[in-house]
Motif scaffolding. Structure first.
Motif, PDB file in Angstrom:
ATOM      1  N   SER A  33      10.656 -22.736  -3.818  1.00  0.00           N
ATOM      2  CA  SER A  33      11.458 -21.946  -4.748  1.00  0.00           C
ATOM      3  C   SER A  33      11.054 -22.246  -6.176  1.00  0.00           C
ATOM      4  O   SER A  33      10.605 -23.348  -6.495  1.00  0.00           O
ATOM      5  CB  SER A  33      12.942 -22.183  -4.517  1.00  0.00           C
ATOM      6  OG  SER A  33      13.383 -23.310  -5.216  1.00  0.00           O
ATOM      7  N   PRO A  87       8.757 -23.349  12.528  1.00  0.00           N
ATOM      8  CA  PRO A  87       8.089 -22.648  11.423  1.00  0.00           C
ATOM      9  C   PRO A  87       8.662 -21.231  11.268  1.00  0.00           C
ATOM     10  O   PRO A  87       9.012 -20.590  12.266  1.00  0.00           O
ATOM     11  CB  PRO A  87       6.625 -22.565  11.874  1.00  0.00           C
ATOM     12  CG  PRO A  87       6.489 -23.506  13.028  1.00  0.00           C
ATOM     13  CD  PRO A  87       7.838 -23.641  13.645  1.00  0.00           C
ATOM     14  N   VAL A  88       8.780 -20.773  10.044  1.00  0.00           N
ATOM     15  CA  VAL A  88       9.269 -19.417   9.755  1.00  0.00           C
ATOM     16  C   VAL A  88       8.254 -18.767   8.821  1.00  0.00           C
ATOM     17  O   VAL A  88       7.852 -19.380   7.834  1.00  0.00           O
ATOM     18  CB  VAL A  88      10.654 -19.474   9.072  1.00  0.00           C
ATOM     19  CG1 VAL A  88      11.085 -18.086   8.583  1.00  0.00           C
ATOM     20  CG2 VAL A  88      11.698 -20.052  10.019  1.00  0.00           C
ATOM     21  N   TYR A  89       7.830 -17.557   9.149  1.00  0.00           N
ATOM     22  CA  TYR A  89       6.856 -16.885   8.277  1.00  0.00           C
ATOM     23  C   TYR A  89       7.017 -15.379   8.336  1.00  0.00           C
ATOM     24  O   TYR A  89       7.615 -14.833   9.269  1.00  0.00           O
ATOM     25  CB  TYR A  89       5.422 -17.294   8.630  1.00  0.00           C
ATOM     26  CG  TYR A  89       5.099 -17.205  10.103  1.00  0.00           C
ATOM     27  CD1 TYR A  89       5.342 -18.286  10.953  1.00  0.00           C
ATOM     28  CD2 TYR A  89       4.574 -16.040  10.652  1.00  0.00           C
ATOM     29  CE1 TYR A  89       5.063 -18.198  12.309  1.00  0.00           C
ATOM     30  CE2 TYR A  89       4.286 -15.953  12.009  1.00  0.00           C
ATOM     31  CZ  TYR A  89       4.541 -17.035  12.830  1.00  0.00           C
ATOM     32  OH  TYR A  89       4.277 -16.945  14.174  1.00  0.00           O
ATOM     33  N   THR A  90       6.480 -14.728   7.311  1.00  0.00           N
ATOM     34  CA  THR A  90       6.593 -13.275   7.194  1.00  0.00           C
ATOM     35  C   THR A  90       5.365 -12.616   7.800  1.00  0.00           C
ATOM     36  O   THR A  90       4.244 -13.079   7.596  1.00  0.00           O
ATOM     37  CB  THR A  90       6.701 -12.885   5.712  1.00  0.00           C
ATOM     38  OG1 THR A  90       7.907 -13.449   5.202  1.00  0.00           O
ATOM     39  CG2 THR A  90       6.744 -11.381   5.525  1.00  0.00           C
ATOM     40  N   TYR A 140      16.134 -26.356   5.458  1.00  0.00           N
ATOM     41  CA  TYR A 140      14.928 -25.541   5.529  1.00  0.00           C
ATOM     42  C   TYR A 140      13.752 -26.235   4.853  1.00  0.00           C
ATOM     43  O   TYR A 140      13.932 -26.977   3.903  1.00  0.00           O
ATOM     44  CB  TYR A 140      15.138 -24.219   4.780  1.00  0.00           C
ATOM     45  CG  TYR A 140      16.214 -23.318   5.323  1.00  0.00           C
ATOM     46  CD1 TYR A 140      16.311 -23.032   6.686  1.00  0.00           C
ATOM     47  CD2 TYR A 140      17.138 -22.721   4.473  1.00  0.00           C
ATOM     48  CE1 TYR A 140      17.298 -22.182   7.181  1.00  0.00           C
ATOM     49  CE2 TYR A 140      18.129 -21.863   4.954  1.00  0.00           C
ATOM     50  CZ  TYR A 140      18.201 -21.603   6.302  1.00  0.00           C
ATOM     51  OH  TYR A 140      19.176 -20.762   6.779  1.00  0.00           O
ATOM     52  N   ASN A 141      12.550 -25.966   5.346  1.00  0.00           N
ATOM     53  CA  ASN A 141      11.372 -26.091   4.501  1.00  0.00           C
ATOM     54  C   ASN A 141      11.333 -24.831   3.647  1.00  0.00           C
ATOM     55  O   ASN A 141      11.591 -23.728   4.155  1.00  0.00           O
ATOM     56  CB  ASN A 141      10.088 -26.202   5.348  1.00  0.00           C
ATOM     57  CG  ASN A 141       9.856 -27.624   5.829  1.00  0.00           C
ATOM     58  OD1 ASN A 141      10.333 -28.581   5.218  1.00  0.00           O
ATOM     59  ND2 ASN A 141       9.121 -27.773   6.931  1.00  0.00           N
ATOM     60  N   TYR A 142      11.029 -24.971   2.380  1.00  0.00           N
ATOM     61  CA  TYR A 142      11.089 -23.819   1.486  1.00  0.00           C
ATOM     62  C   TYR A 142      10.231 -24.050   0.248  1.00  0.00           C
ATOM     63  O   TYR A 142       9.835 -25.172  -0.051  1.00  0.00           O
ATOM     64  CB  TYR A 142      12.536 -23.532   1.067  1.00  0.00           C
ATOM     65  CG  TYR A 142      13.131 -24.614   0.185  1.00  0.00           C
ATOM     66  CD1 TYR A 142      13.579 -25.811   0.727  1.00  0.00           C
ATOM     67  CD2 TYR A 142      13.203 -24.453  -1.195  1.00  0.00           C
ATOM     68  CE1 TYR A 142      14.092 -26.818  -0.080  1.00  0.00           C
ATOM     69  CE2 TYR A 142      13.715 -25.452  -2.007  1.00  0.00           C
ATOM     70  CZ  TYR A 142      14.159 -26.630  -1.445  1.00  0.00           C
ATOM     71  OH  TYR A 142      14.656 -27.623  -2.242  1.00  0.00           O
ATOM     72  N   VAL A 180      11.639 -19.132   2.683  1.00  0.00           N
ATOM     73  CA  VAL A 180      11.916 -20.113   3.732  1.00  0.00           C
ATOM     74  C   VAL A 180      10.661 -20.278   4.584  1.00  0.00           C
ATOM     75  O   VAL A 180      10.072 -19.291   5.019  1.00  0.00           O
ATOM     76  CB  VAL A 180      13.092 -19.652   4.623  1.00  0.00           C
ATOM     77  CG1 VAL A 180      13.271 -20.577   5.814  1.00  0.00           C
ATOM     78  CG2 VAL A 180      14.373 -19.589   3.800  1.00  0.00           C
ATOM     79  N   LEU A 237      12.746 -24.125   9.782  1.00  0.00           N
ATOM     80  CA  LEU A 237      14.095 -24.619  10.046  1.00  0.00           C
ATOM     81  C   LEU A 237      13.982 -26.089  10.422  1.00  0.00           C
ATOM     82  O   LEU A 237      13.170 -26.452  11.281  1.00  0.00           O
ATOM     83  CB  LEU A 237      14.726 -23.842  11.208  1.00  0.00           C
ATOM     84  CG  LEU A 237      14.548 -22.317  11.183  1.00  0.00           C
ATOM     85  CD1 LEU A 237      15.134 -21.691  12.461  1.00  0.00           C
ATOM     86  CD2 LEU A 237      15.205 -21.726   9.945  1.00  0.00           C
ATOM     87  N   SER A 252      12.447 -17.429  -3.907  1.00  0.00           N
ATOM     88  CA  SER A 252      12.532 -18.429  -2.838  1.00  0.00           C
ATOM     89  C   SER A 252      11.981 -17.878  -1.542  1.00  0.00           C
ATOM     90  O   SER A 252      12.170 -16.708  -1.227  1.00  0.00           O
ATOM     91  CB  SER A 252      13.988 -18.828  -2.587  1.00  0.00           C
ATOM     92  OG  SER A 252      14.588 -19.286  -3.765  1.00  0.00           O
TER      93      SER A 252
END
Lengths: 268, 268
Positions: A125, A213-216, A121-123, A107, A110, A105
């Motif tokens: 998986s 937005p959430v990113y690595t 969350y937008n996600y 993310v 938010l 999964s």
């Protein structure tokens, strides 16, 4: 390209019951999520006396030893390695074909809606169900070790001291999971609210709504004290740049646009 | 502060057998990892006829309804919600005390060693074993919904249209997991190589070695089309700034320094 549309069969344990408009059974979607998620969670049952599944985070990658040029749309096996508990390896050795559940999964954002009820969350998986065996053929083991090393950083196998020594080969356990079935869920787009809140000026004038937005980020490489090579490898530098740009772009696009696989009529 | 040292009991299913110098059984370490990981993986067995555990990504947070001011070092329950499959909720309703395994993992860096054999990740992972029930007391349910909403963004409960309507309350299932035991593993620091490679100038002059920090970024908030509030809430803006700074700092520190809990002599 009909191969793009291969789907896993829908069986009782992999059929997505809730929010099924977000579900996908295509191999390409599922395999892509597995291969782009750094840590997979592998769950399995140990002894009949324990009611709790065991779950271990591991590095794994989809591949095909018999058809190495296969694409992510093809039938593939999952190879896993790293942080392998002695328990899982021993269990698989003593019970070849051990049933395992693999999940991955990420993310992507938010979701801040008017009401707490619709937060989330937008996600992306994915889950796979399959049977694990320990890889014993040295050529297949080598193939899998290269596949898994190149998951950490592309091309790393050939840019480090490979092949492994006989001692390293003996100390490494690689497991292969033959996949029975699987599914994926992908949520994208802005938050959603109910009409009663959308109709309330008082609520809408008070509560900020939107997506974060959430990113690595793959950060700046830090040389080890014993490193002697002056320049960071070009492959690593290029991959970082691309991976960071792609991750940010996807999260920002998913924040505003519904990218999820379209619901089929019969799934309603 | 003896409370900081509370540990979960070591039982067969939670004892870390491999790399046990990275293991921790303190409540504080385990609860912190659970609360800072956005998506948890919940595994459970469905029917005796399926050999595969089911695994579902869910939002969950540790808390104590009877002692809301408890710290992360105290005995806490896990409250879960969101993306709840009808299957899990129904199963928990029909079998109160359903055994569940909860896992949470975060990658903090890529470890690029001289040999592929020693490649891997800096990471934090935790696992909890417990028994799930559906929360029926409305006050406890409200407590848990606030706890979980504020996990998405701090203070969001009071900054959105709360409390939920009776309809929202009825449509929301919250589960509480009473924890039996758990464990955590934390890997930090630079990569490690064996003497044979460290002694080889040929290898060391050819292979770049080091750590690549990996961290999550909470991006720029994007207002929804129906948003009417001009400014992003201050709580969100401040939290983003702090969370992003903390995440980057931790990954960069973990890249160079061994921060893992110290091995106890009896664990050797």
């Amino acid at each position: 390209m009909p191969r793009q549309d291969l789907e896993y069969p829908k069986e009782a344990h992999n059929t997505v019951k809730r929010y099924n408009h977000l579900a996908s059974y295509t191999l390409r979607t599922i395999h892509t999520i597995i291969n782009t998620t750094p840590l997979l969670h592998i769950s399995f049952n140990t002894t009949p006396s324990s009611p709790f599944p065991s779950t271990i985070p591991m590095i794994g990658q989809m591949g095909s030893f018999s058809h190495p040029s296969s694409s992510l749309s093809d039938v593939l096996d999952l190879y896993i390695h790293g942080y392998i508990s002695a328990r899982l390896t021993n269990l698989t050795r003593s019970s070849p074909g051990l049933p395992v559940t693999i999940s991955a999964s990420t993310v992507d954002g938010l979701l801040l809606s008017l009401t707490p009820f619709s937060h989330g969350y937008n996600y992306r998986s994915a889950v796979l169900f399959g049977h694990a065996t320990v890889v014993t053929d040295p050529a297949e083991k080598l193939y899998a070790m290269e596949l898994i090393t190149n998951k950490v950083v592309p091309n790393r196998w050939s840019e480090s001291r490979s092949p492994p020594t006989p001692g390293e080969m003996a100390a490494t356990a690689v497991m292969k999971v033959k996949i029975d079935t699987g599914s994926a869920k992908v949520r994208t787009g802005p938050p959603k609210d109910d009409k009663v809140d959308l109709d309330s000026d008082e609520v809408r004038e008070r509560v900020w709504v939107g997506t974060v937005p959430v990113y690595t980020v793959i950060g700046e490489p830090v040389a080890a004290e014993y490193n002697l090579v002056k320049e960071v490898p070009n492959t690593l530098a290029e991959w970082r740049k691309e991976a960071n740009q792609d991750a940010k772009e996807y999260a920002e696009l998913a924040a505003v646009k519904d990218l999820a696989p379209k619901k089929k009529k019969e799934d309603d």
